[in-house]
Each structure stands twice: as structure tokens, then as C-alpha cells.
Write a protein that holds these residues in place. Structure first.
Motif: not given
Length: 111
Positions: A42-50
Motif C-alpha cells: 500500500l503506497l502511503v505518503r506523509v508530511r512528517a520527517l523521518p
């Protein structure tokens, strides 16, 4: 409904294989795709930094919202420091199956 290739439902709960992209412009699920090893994800994007687990926490929040499950029922099974992760949701099998069906229905259509 048959299970999507990125999901596994067992007595231990629902496991989702996810490819996370941090530092995105929005928190969103882009659909299904393939990991570099060829497995469905499942491809997920988030704004948070790693950094300091922020991207992982954002991933849990995005999935909880999409599945309509409490964040406390989701957790990382593996891949805490990599892009490909395994996320487990715990709960009753029928509830998890319904949550997965909602998630699949909400995915962007391909083609």
C-alpha cells in the motif's frame, strides 16, 4: 471480497505491507503498488520527517483514519527504520475485514 495482495488477515489481526514516503506535500494513500522486491504494498505518503518516529506516527494516523479504527489498535510490526513496513491492526476479524473493505473502496482507481 478477496483480500488485496498487500493485506493478510489472520487470527492475530490484519497485517498491511506499506511503502512509506515521508516529507510529502500531503498525508494520503496513493493506492496499491510494488515494493522494490516485487511484493505488493500500500503506497502511503506523509508530511512528517523521518526523524524520531514522526513519520511512523503519521503513518499510523493516516491508516487509522482510512480504516476508521482507533490509532491504539494499530502498530508497526516491522520496518521501523525502512520505507517498506508491516503494520498490524488488532481487533475482531469481522471488524477488521469491514475496515479493509472500506480502505480498498477508498483507494484511487488505476487506469
Amino acid at each position: 471480497m478477496s483480500l488485496p495482495a498487500f493485506a493478510e488477515l489472520s487470527g492475530e489481526g490484519l497485517t498491511l505491507r506499506v511503502r512509506l514516503t515521508p516529507k510529502s506535500s500531503a498525508d494520503r494513500i496513493d493506492g496499491a503498488g510494488l515494493a522494490p522486491d516485487g511484493r505488493a504494498v500500500l503506497l502511503v505518503r506523509v508530511r512528517a520527517l523521518p526523524e524520531d518516529g514522526a513519520a511512523n506516527a503519521a503513518l499510523i494516523a493516516v491508516l487509522a483514519k482510512a480504516l476508521k479504527l482507533p490509532k491504539s489498535s494499530l502498530g508497526l510490526d516491522s520496518g521501523g527504520k525502512g520505507r517498506v513496513k508491516s503494520v498490524r491492526a488488532t481487533g475482531e476479524a469481522a471488524t477488521l475485514r469491514e475496515a479493509l473493505e472500506r480502505l480498498v473502496a477508498s483507494l484511487p482507481s488505476v487506469g
